[in-house]
Design a protein around this motif. Structure first.
Motif, mmCIF file in Angstrom:
data_model
loop_
_atom_site.group_PDB
_atom_site.id
_atom_site.type_symbol
_atom_site.label_atom_id
_atom_site.label_comp_id
_atom_site.label_asym_id
_atom_site.label_seq_id
_atom_site.Cartn_x
_atom_site.Cartn_y
_atom_site.Cartn_z
ATOM 1 N N ALA A 1 22.522 -37.859 16.167
ATOM 2 C CA ALA A 1 22.049 -37.364 14.949
ATOM 3 C C ALA A 1 20.380 -36.924 15.014
ATOM 4 O O ALA A 1 20.098 -36.115 14.206
ATOM 5 C CB ALA A 1 22.009 -38.039 13.543
ATOM 6 N N HIS B 1 24.770 -41.104 3.078
ATOM 7 C CA HIS B 1 25.374 -41.328 4.401
ATOM 8 C C HIS B 1 24.171 -42.477 4.971
ATOM 9 O O HIS B 1 23.119 -41.846 5.147
ATOM 10 C CB HIS B 1 25.635 -40.064 5.158
ATOM 11 C CG HIS B 1 26.572 -40.328 6.370
ATOM 12 N ND1 HIS B 1 26.038 -41.063 7.237
ATOM 13 C CD2 HIS B 1 27.878 -40.031 6.623
ATOM 14 C CE1 HIS B 1 26.906 -41.073 8.187
ATOM 15 N NE2 HIS B 1 28.007 -40.583 7.956
ATOM 16 N N HIS C 1 22.379 -40.469 7.512
ATOM 17 C CA HIS C 1 21.477 -39.255 7.088
ATOM 18 C C HIS C 1 20.147 -39.953 6.468
ATOM 19 O O HIS C 1 19.171 -39.551 6.737
ATOM 20 C CB HIS C 1 21.832 -38.528 5.994
ATOM 21 C CG HIS C 1 21.157 -37.859 5.061
ATOM 22 N ND1 HIS C 1 20.327 -36.641 5.695
ATOM 23 C CD2 HIS C 1 20.930 -37.626 3.699
ATOM 24 C CE1 HIS C 1 19.614 -36.076 4.868
ATOM 25 N NE2 HIS C 1 20.297 -36.695 3.411
ATOM 26 N N THR D 1 16.255 -33.654 3.960
ATOM 27 C CA THR D 1 16.560 -34.592 3.105
ATOM 28 C C THR D 1 17.913 -33.960 2.146
ATOM 29 O O THR D 1 18.636 -34.668 1.985
ATOM 30 C CB THR D 1 15.552 -34.948 2.138
ATOM 31 O OG1 THR D 1 14.506 -35.578 2.924
ATOM 32 C CG2 THR D 1 16.152 -36.026 1.069
ATOM 33 N N PRO E 1 21.952 -32.393 4.380
ATOM 34 C CA PRO E 1 22.332 -33.538 4.877
ATOM 35 C C PRO E 1 23.162 -33.072 6.370
ATOM 36 O O PRO E 1 23.151 -33.746 7.272
ATOM 37 C CB PRO E 1 23.444 -34.217 4.059
ATOM 38 C CG PRO E 1 22.987 -33.849 2.680
ATOM 39 C CD PRO E 1 22.416 -32.655 2.899
ATOM 40 N N TRP E 2 23.770 -31.890 6.552
ATOM 41 C CA TRP E 2 24.331 -31.475 7.638
ATOM 42 C C TRP E 2 23.357 -31.446 8.927
ATOM 43 O O TRP E 2 24.019 -31.648 9.947
ATOM 44 C CB TRP E 2 24.868 -29.898 7.458
ATOM 45 C CG TRP E 2 25.658 -29.345 8.737
ATOM 46 C CD1 TRP E 2 26.800 -29.658 8.854
ATOM 47 C CD2 TRP E 2 25.062 -28.717 9.603
ATOM 48 N NE1 TRP E 2 27.085 -29.010 9.784
ATOM 49 C CE2 TRP E 2 26.091 -28.339 10.680
ATOM 50 C CE3 TRP E 2 23.717 -28.289 9.884
ATOM 51 C CZ2 TRP E 2 26.031 -27.877 11.627
ATOM 52 C CZ3 TRP E 2 23.558 -27.489 11.167
ATOM 53 C CH2 TRP E 2 24.533 -27.360 12.043
ATOM 54 N N SER F 1 21.429 -33.581 9.711
ATOM 55 C CA SER F 1 21.474 -35.133 10.388
ATOM 56 C C SER F 1 22.767 -35.427 10.910
ATOM 57 O O SER F 1 23.071 -36.012 11.636
ATOM 58 C CB SER F 1 20.849 -36.104 9.316
ATOM 59 O OG SER F 1 19.580 -35.758 8.934
ATOM 60 N N ILE F 2 23.881 -35.005 9.881
ATOM 61 C CA ILE F 2 25.182 -35.579 10.229
ATOM 62 C C ILE F 2 26.282 -34.451 10.660
ATOM 63 O O ILE F 2 27.397 -34.709 10.885
ATOM 64 C CB ILE F 2 25.773 -36.299 8.985
ATOM 65 C CG1 ILE F 2 25.852 -35.552 7.714
ATOM 66 C CG2 ILE F 2 24.790 -37.307 8.743
ATOM 67 C CD1 ILE F 2 26.410 -36.107 6.515
#
Length: 621
Positions: free
Chosen positions: A371, A553, A556, A611, A614-615, A617-618
């Protein structure tokens, strides 16, 4: 006005060095240089024994750890001798000349005061460590711990000799001011103790802030605030402070800092830096902000090799800064971009912060490594846009003509052996040949072979000792700041501040959105005050369960808090990595105070985007 001097003007300025000063300097410089060489040899021999002969040396890391504390303390003493501990002179420079002289005396006196009050606790700490035995070597722990009082004594003597050059009236004034502050703290101790956590504002906002603005070296301002808080409001012995400073300075991953500092100097001295910059300049030099793009790309490339942002900056800045200065970039712009790029690349694996989060929260380290790349790339794009905009505002940046293809090809072929250096280093880590701490020694060996045999650069025997002592001095200044920040973070934790803050954050309205926003604000502050790993260790176990309850998550949330903490680490006036960037770039900290906020502000906007998307990061998990 220099970047790091804490005695800008004295009555003895320009006087010849006294013989005792010369002897004391050699007493520090020669052992410090020997320890730097010993660290390189020990780690490199350990790599060869393990990777080539399949016979690991079980005591190599232990011996390297023992010598590392000696390197940190001898380097910090050398930094005192050279006035190389970072201080903020922005506010002092606004004072009348006579007041600036007095402030210089105050700064030197503050250093001497802390060294004096910590000497006895340091000796007690050595006594405590004498009951500890190292597992592989079987040495007493006092062999290692003795470095702290020895370094303090050498630094104290050097500081006293500097003070003797000051006007006696200033010395008397500083002495009276010190006694007045101590007397006031003693008289107000019952009231400050009764204030509870509110007293933290007195010591870690008021006292610390005034010390930094008065020009006291940052590391010693941190240390004095911590010692004053503990002596005034608690019964905790200062031996604990010494222990926490030891723990902060001695993390073996930080050994990459002096080794990468030495690697950067070798790359420059052997001529490798010259040919690399010549190629990069021919390729991108005609592009507006071209060298800024090179710096951002280099930070992305080397980040994660050492696990330390300071080591990453030490590997990049010495190579690129001279050419960037030639092309018209101001020192403030250089250090601002360097610091912002350090904050940008906090999530590049194998970041030590990612490993720390995984260890204290149970989050999958593989997921964190996967990530961490895309958020860093997003922030790199943000910084590239800022760098291009800033380059268009530099009036003295002369336009550069596009280099012909023949020149680009020729400079590439010449620079190819040097350009392979970062790939050799990264491959050694990825293939498991060397650890993040050891890998810089492979770079040092490669630079010596390539630089001396292929480029036949300007490395001479006469330059070896200055190079080694410069490595020790820069490293000592950086590591002492880390140790001081670790002690201050421990004091804040013991006050109950961490648990109360976590409870307050959990009560913020707005659900997941409110919690994420308050987490960003909190970790920016915590990163500035506590430094990265201590903040994660203290607050990770408290806050990650709250995030999970709110449906955030865990990976995230990890990316959000790491990047927020990185902003705090590089944000003046308290972010210690900002001062590390100034030390490495040899730039006065006040030079970047006005310019860095544009970069940090855009990083904050990028962080807010990460922030609420989230996509980023994850998405690849």
């Amino acid at each position: 006005m220099t970047a790091v001097a804490y005695t800008p003007q004295t009555s003895g300025a320009g006087a010849r060095e006294w013989p005792v000063e010369r002897w004391l300097r050699w007493i520090v410089e020669i052992p410090a240089a020997i320890v730097v060489v010993a660290e390189v040899v020990i780690l490199f021999v350990g790599i060869i024994a393990r990777a080539v002969f399949r016979s690991p040396i079980i005591w190599s890391d232990e011996l390297a750890s023992v010598l590392f504390l000696w390197l940190a303390m001898l380097g910090s003493a050398l930094a005192v001798q050279r006035a190389s501990h970072m201080r903020l002179t922005f506010f002092v420079s606004k004072l009348p000349p006579r007041a600036q002289v007095w402030a210089g005396t105050l700064a030197a006196g503050a250093v001497a005061v802390f060294l004096a009050i910590v000497l006895h606790p340091a000796l007690d700490y050595v006594q405590d460590q004498s009951y500890v035995e190292t597992p592989a070597l079987g040495w007493s722990g006092s062999v290692r711990a003795l470095a702290i009082p020895v370094g303090c004594v050498l630094a104290f003597l050097s500081c006293c000799l500097r003070l003797l050059r000051h006007d006696p009236r200033d010395l008397v004034g500083v002495l009276l001011a010190t006694l007045a502050i101590a007397g006031l703290a003693y008289a107000c101790a019952p009231a400050l103790t009764a204030m509870g956590q509110a007293s933290l504002l007195v010591f870690f906002v008021g006292f610390l802030g005034l010390g930094v603005m008065a020009g006291i070296p940052i590391a010693f301002a941190f240390s004095l605030a911590t010692a004053a808080y503990l002596l005034t409001t608690t019964s905790t012995p200062l031996t604990v402070v010494v222990g926490r400073m030891d723990e902060g300075m001695s993390s073996l991953i930080l050994l990459a800092v002096p080794l990468f500092v030495l690697l950067g100097q070798l790359v420059d001295a052997t001529g490798m830096a010259r040919v690399m910059v010549a190629f990069l300049a021919s390729l991108l030099g005609h592009v507006r902000a071209g060298m800024s793009y090179v710096l951002l790309g280099a930070m992305l490339l080397v980040s994660g090799i050492s696990g330390s942002k300071t080591a990453d900056m030490a590997a990049v800045a010495p190579v690129l800064f001279p050419e960037m200065r030639k092309r018209g970039m101001k020192d403030g712009e250089l250090v601002s971009l360097l610091a912002a790029s350090g904050a940008m690349s906090e999530t590049i694996p194998p970041s030590i912060v990612l490993i720390a989060i995984a260890s204290v929260t149970g989050v999958s380290i593989a997921a964190l490594f996967t990530a961490g790349i895309l958020p860093a790339l997003v922030l790199a794009l943000v910084l590239a846009l800022v760098a291009r905009w800033r380059a268009g505002r530099e009036d003295d940046a002369a336009p550069v003509a596009r280099a012909p293809f023949a020149l680009v090809r020729r400079t590439f072929l010449i620079a190819l052996p040097a350009l392979l250096l970062p790939f050799v280093i990264r491959s050694a880590v990825v293939e498991g040949v060397a650890t993040a701490t050891e890998v810089s020694t492979i770079g040092i060996a490669y630079s010596l072979v390539v630089g001396l045999l292929i480029y036949r650069g300007g490395l001479r025997w006469s330059a070896v000792l200055p190079m080694l002592t410069q490595t020790a001095s820069l490293s000592g200044a950086i590591l002492f700041i880390v140790g001081a920040a670790s002690a201050m973070g421990w004091a804040l934790t013991q006050s109950g501040f961490s648990h109360d803050l976590a409870a307050t954050m959990a009560a913020v309205p707005g659900g997941a959105t409110g919690f994420l926003l308050i987490s960003i604000a909190a970790f920016i502050v915590l990163g500035s005050v506590l430094e990265g790993i201590p903040a994660i260790v203290l607050f990770g176990p408290l806050l990650f369960p709250i995030a999970a309850q709110l449906g955030i998550h865990e990976v995230h949330y990890a990316m959000v808090v790491i990047l927020a903490m990185g902003l705090g680490l590089f944000a003046p006036p308290f972010g210690l990595c900002y001062y590390a960037a100034c030390i490495i770039g040899q730039v006065p900290p006040e030079a970047g105070l006005r310019r860095i906020w544009v970069y940090l502000g855009m990083l904050l906007l990028g962080l807010i985007g990460i922030t609420f998307v989230p996509w980023i990061s994850i998405g690849f998990l």
